[in-house]
Design a protein around this motif. Structure first.
Motif, PDB file in Angstrom:
ATOM      1  N   ALA A 192       0.870  -1.180   0.000  1.00 38.17           N
ATOM      2  CA  ALA A 192       0.000   0.000   0.000  1.00 38.17           C
ATOM      3  C   ALA A 192       0.903   1.226   0.000  1.00 38.17           C
ATOM      4  CB  ALA A 192      -0.903   0.011   1.228  1.00 38.17           C
ATOM      5  N   THR A 209      -2.874   3.865  -2.702  1.00 38.92           N
ATOM      6  CA  THR A 209      -3.037   2.895  -3.783  1.00 38.92           C
ATOM      7  C   THR A 209      -2.524   1.541  -3.324  1.00 38.92           C
ATOM      8  OG1 THR A 209      -2.794   4.600  -5.485  1.00 38.92           O
ATOM      9  CG2 THR A 209      -2.410   2.323  -6.154  1.00 38.92           C
ATOM     10  N   LEU A 210      -3.384   0.540  -3.421  1.00 36.98           N
ATOM     11  CA  LEU A 210      -3.033  -0.809  -3.001  1.00 36.98           C
ATOM     12  C   LEU A 210      -2.762  -1.670  -4.218  1.00 36.98           C
ATOM     13  CD1 LEU A 210      -4.781   0.440  -0.600  1.00 36.98           C
ATOM     14  CD2 LEU A 210      -5.079  -1.918   0.125  1.00 36.98           C
ATOM     15  N   ARG A 211      -1.756  -2.515  -4.131  1.00 34.08           N
ATOM     16  CA  ARG A 211      -1.342  -3.343  -5.265  1.00 34.08           C
ATOM     17  C   ARG A 211      -1.440  -4.825  -4.886  1.00 34.08           C
ATOM     18  NH1 ARG A 211       4.691  -3.347  -7.836  1.00 34.08           N
ATOM     19  NH2 ARG A 211       5.155  -3.282  -5.599  1.00 34.08           N
ATOM     20  N   ARG A 213      -1.328  -8.954  -6.777  1.00 35.29           N
ATOM     21  CA  ARG A 213      -0.753  -9.638  -7.938  1.00 35.29           C
ATOM     22  C   ARG A 213      -1.400 -10.999  -8.125  1.00 35.29           C
ATOM     23  NH1 ARG A 213       5.664 -10.582  -9.584  1.00 35.29           N
ATOM     24  NH2 ARG A 213       5.356 -10.068 -11.794  1.00 35.29           N
ATOM     25  N   SER A 247      -5.933  -7.522 -14.111  1.00 40.19           N
ATOM     26  CA  SER A 247      -4.483  -7.659 -14.007  1.00 40.19           C
ATOM     27  C   SER A 247      -3.807  -7.349 -15.337  1.00 40.19           C
ATOM     28  CB  SER A 247      -4.108  -9.063 -13.543  1.00 40.19           C
ATOM     29  OG  SER A 247      -4.575 -10.036 -14.454  1.00 40.19           O
ATOM     30  N   TYR A 252      -0.143  -7.477 -12.010  1.00 39.07           N
ATOM     31  CA  TYR A 252      -0.550  -6.530 -10.977  1.00 39.07           C
ATOM     32  C   TYR A 252      -1.940  -5.960 -11.273  1.00 39.07           C
ATOM     33  CZ  TYR A 252       4.271  -6.576  -9.320  1.00 39.07           C
ATOM     34  OH  TYR A 252       5.488  -6.957  -8.826  1.00 39.07           O
ATOM     35  N   TYR A 254      -4.743  -2.990  -9.311  1.00 35.07           N
ATOM     36  CA  TYR A 254      -4.683  -1.903  -8.352  1.00 35.07           C
ATOM     37  C   TYR A 254      -6.082  -1.444  -7.940  1.00 35.07           C
ATOM     38  CZ  TYR A 254       0.059  -1.500 -10.271  1.00 35.07           C
ATOM     39  OH  TYR A 254       1.337  -1.759 -10.696  1.00 35.07           O
ATOM     40  N   THR A 255      -6.138  -0.894  -6.716  1.00 35.94           N
ATOM     41  CA  THR A 255      -7.317  -0.164  -6.271  1.00 35.94           C
ATOM     42  C   THR A 255      -6.859   0.967  -5.365  1.00 35.94           C
ATOM     43  OG1 THR A 255      -9.539  -0.344  -5.314  1.00 35.94           O
ATOM     44  CG2 THR A 255      -7.751  -1.536  -4.195  1.00 35.94           C
ATOM     45  N   THR A 256      -7.729   1.935  -5.125  1.00 36.95           N
ATOM     46  CA  THR A 256      -7.378   3.105  -4.317  1.00 36.95           C
ATOM     47  C   THR A 256      -8.386   3.275  -3.198  1.00 36.95           C
ATOM     48  OG1 THR A 256      -6.365   4.213  -6.217  1.00 36.95           O
ATOM     49  CG2 THR A 256      -6.987   5.600  -4.358  1.00 36.95           C
ATOM     50  N   SER A 280      -5.554  -7.212   2.336  1.00 32.10           N
ATOM     51  CA  SER A 280      -4.400  -6.334   2.509  1.00 32.10           C
ATOM     52  C   SER A 280      -4.031  -6.227   3.980  1.00 32.10           C
ATOM     53  CB  SER A 280      -4.704  -4.944   1.952  1.00 32.10           C
ATOM     54  OG  SER A 280      -5.700  -4.304   2.742  1.00 32.10           O
TER      55      SER A 280
END
Length: 660
Positions: A192, A209-211, A213, A247, A252, A254-256, A280
């Motif tokens: 994050a 921003t969270l990543r 995979r 992806s 990867y 992503y979300t925010t 997360s």
């Protein structure tokens, strides 16, 4: 015309060209011309060479001898399908006139999947390419080039091309590998950024921003996988900017997260369409702004030897955290003011050395000795009976060389969150003001006058005692307490930030001020969401490089009459040790016993050796021991400060020894 001797191939070509000059049929559209046949058919058929220029006998392909196939790359798996994440060897031979070349050439391998990072190349022996070598290039001097191809998310057909230059011609070969689709087996939370966000409306960073995979059965990334996101809680308006994502080629997605008004940890739950789920970790929604009881200041040297010397430095470090004791965000500005010498005006909270994504919660500036030096309006006196330095009645401080440094920044007042909900609740949480009646109300009122009062959450005192440390959380204006009396006086500066000027001292307003006040409670006047200037102050001593001595040159406590010793008797002498202004001696000063003029006596000093930096004076004790023989001479102590040594001697006399 008949040509009977042509010699080299080049001379044959020249003769034929000369022979054909002016003949319409020579070099015409026939695909089987004499010139083409002489050149081995290398007229650019798309399988072996790229043009009719240069050396057209050079070819690249697979196999050798009669089995050589120009224009094709050899595959270790043949025509089979490569499994997801699988690997195979790709091989080509470079020949000239049917024989493997012995010149050094570089063969480059490329494909759409390689370019996208969905296929990886490595040396044929496995492992990784050594530093500095390109993994898509094979350097060969025997005409053979082999490289390992590994699927890394590539799906379907991938057309691979091997290219080199030889004899002035660019020659190439191709092949196609079919890669099977991978099965999604795991979804991982990666990070994050940032890992700490501030409450909505606090003025800090309010989004993260969270990543995640997506990985397949072989551990390779899987692209084009849809992932849905959800929050574990939505209190206070906490929300996702995007509730789904797909992806990419690297796996990867992503979300925010957008902050709300209720602090606490935040978890995002990610789920693929196939039902694979993960959560997360490490994202925290906090107040962001430093609060008063989490703000501190320290110096690398609290008593630098600078009373007589300019340019001496001490590093001043501030540490700041918010109401939840999370480090203040990177970039938080801290402002400094000093009542003496010079100090850098500000610094910014820095990243953590081990993890640059996280905040260290601290920053530092340099204080440097110069004028002005601070002098007291009155002098102290030496009380040799109690070995103390005393100020006149009603005077808090009477020593030269002592100055104040104060650090400030915008932040929140502190309170004791008794219900643990992370928000301020009037009449439920504990917030001490000058009017609070709990415990020693008079002591609390005195504490509230200090520029940096002891907070309620730090004092834990609610009844009894006479300490001035009864908690006060309601902050007045920060100021430089020049006379150290713990209250604002009209000749003292009020500390400000950003060049703002405040000439009128203000006491606390009786309300909690900070972002942990609910907007509705602020509207009702129960608390305020306005920030305040949180502060931390400290005393710095510009220590002197000479010891404090009485008017007759003694250390305070050093006797003026001899020490009288009987047989095997031990006597001790305690003396006060300070710098010339009555402060602590500088770091690195040393005390040692001096016995060169002591006869029949042992001399020991405590402490013996190097002293640390200290703002307050200390004590040194001299132990003198007699033996069987009558002692005489003097026992002494050496005091070394700033490279200079002072020797203080105490005469010794014998008493009670047998006479002959």
């Amino acid at each position: 015309m008949r040509i009977t001797t042509l010699g080299s191939q080049a001379s044959k070509c020249a003769a034929l060209i000369a022979l054909c000059t002016g003949l319409v049929a020579c070099g015409g559209g026939s695909s089987g011309s004499a010139l083409d046949n002489l050149n081995g058919g290398g007229g650019g058929n798309g399988n072996g060479s790229s043009s009719s220029a240069g050396n057209e006998l050079a070819q690249i392909g697979r196999g050798s001898g009669d089995n050589f196939v120009p224009g094709e790359i050899g595959k270790g798996i043949g025509d089979n399908t490569l499994s997801a994440g699988g690997n195979t060897l790709l091989s080509v031979n470079v020949v000239n006139n049917g024989s493997l070349i012995t010149d050094s050439v570089a063969v480059t391998f490329s494909s759409p999947c390689i370019a996208a990072g969905e296929a990886l190349l490595s040396p044929q022996t496995g492992g990784t390419c050594e530093d500095g070598c390109p993994t898509d290039v094979v350097q060969t001097s025997n005409g053979q080039a082999t490289i390992r191809y590994t699927a890394n998310g590539c799906i379907g057909s991938d057309t691979i091309k091997a290219t080199t230059t030889y004899g002035g011609s660019v020659i190439s070969a191709e092949t196609t590998i079919d890669v099977a689709a991978d099965t999604v087996t795991s979804l991982r939370f990666i990070d994050a950024s940032p890992s700490l966000i501030t409450l909505k409306g606090s003025g800090g960073i309010e989004t993260s921003t969270l990543r995640f995979r997506v990985l397949g059965s072989t551990g390779a990334p899987v692209k084009d996988v849809d992932v849905n996101f959800a929050l574990s809680r939505t209190s206070g308006g906490l929300q996702l900017v995007s509730s789904s994502g797909t992806s990419g080629v690297d796996g990867y997605v992503y979300t925010t997260v957008q902050a709300g008004t209720v602090p606490g940890p935040v978890q995002v739950i990610a789920t693929t369409d196939g039902g694979i789920t993960t959560q997360s970790i490490g994202l925290v929604l906090s107040s962001g702004l430093p609060d008063q009881n989490s703000f501190s200041i320290a110096a690398s040297d609290v008593a630098p030897p600078s009373w007589n010397t300019d340019g001496v430095e001490s590093t001043i470090t501030v540490r700041a955290a918010d109401a939840f004791n999370n480090p203040a965000p990177i970039g938080t500005p801290i402002y400094f003011t000093a009542s003496g010498a010079a100090i850098d005006g500000d610094c910014l909270i820095t990243p953590d050395d081990d993890n640059p994504e996280r905040s260290s919660g601290s920053c530092s500036v340099n204080w440097t000795s110069q004028e002005p030096r601070q002098y007291s309006d009155v002098n102290f006196s030496i009380n040799e009976s109690s070995l103390t330095l005393e100020c006149p009645p009603g005077v808090a401080e009477c020593r030269d060389g002592r100055l104040k440094i104060i650090a400030t920044t915008l932040g929140n007042e502190s309170f004791i969150d008794t219900n643990g909900n992370g928000l301020f609740d009037l009449n439920e949480d504990v917030f001490y003001t000058a009017d609070s009646t709990e415990g020693n109300a008079a002591a609390r009122a005195i504490n509230c006058l200090a520029s940096q009062p002891v907070s309620g959450s730090a004092s834990h005192q609610t009844s009894g005692g006479i300490s001035n440390a009864f908690g006060c959380d309601d902050l007045g204006s920060p100021y430089l307490d020049r006379n150290f009396n713990g209250a604002y006086d009209s000749n003292e500066e009020i500390a400000t930030i950003d060049g703002e000027t405040e000439t009128q001292y203000s006491s606390g307003n009786g309300l909690y001020n900070g972002v942990l006040c609910r907007p509705a409670d602020a509207d009702a006047g129960l608390c305020s969401r306005d920030p305040v200037l949180v502060r931390a102050d400290m005393t710095l001593v510009m220590s002197c490089s000479r010891p404090l001595r009485t008017s007759d040159g003694r250390l305070p406590g050093q006797p003026t009459t001899p020490v009288v010793l009987g047989p095997n008797q031990v006597k001790s002498v305690r003396m006060l040790l300070a710098d010339c202004n009555g402060n602590g001696i500088p770091a690195g000063s040393e005390t040692t016993a001096y016995d060169e003029v002591a006869n029949n006596a042992d001399v020991v000093v405590s402490p013996d050796g190097v002293w640390p930096s200290s703002q307050e004076y200390g004590y040194v004790t001299l132990f003198i021991t007699a033996g069987e023989e009558p002692p005489s001479g003097a026992a002494g102590i050496d005091v070394t400060i700033g490279g200079n040594t002072w020797t203080f001697l105490i005469p010794i006399e014998a008493q009670g020894f047998p006479t002959e």
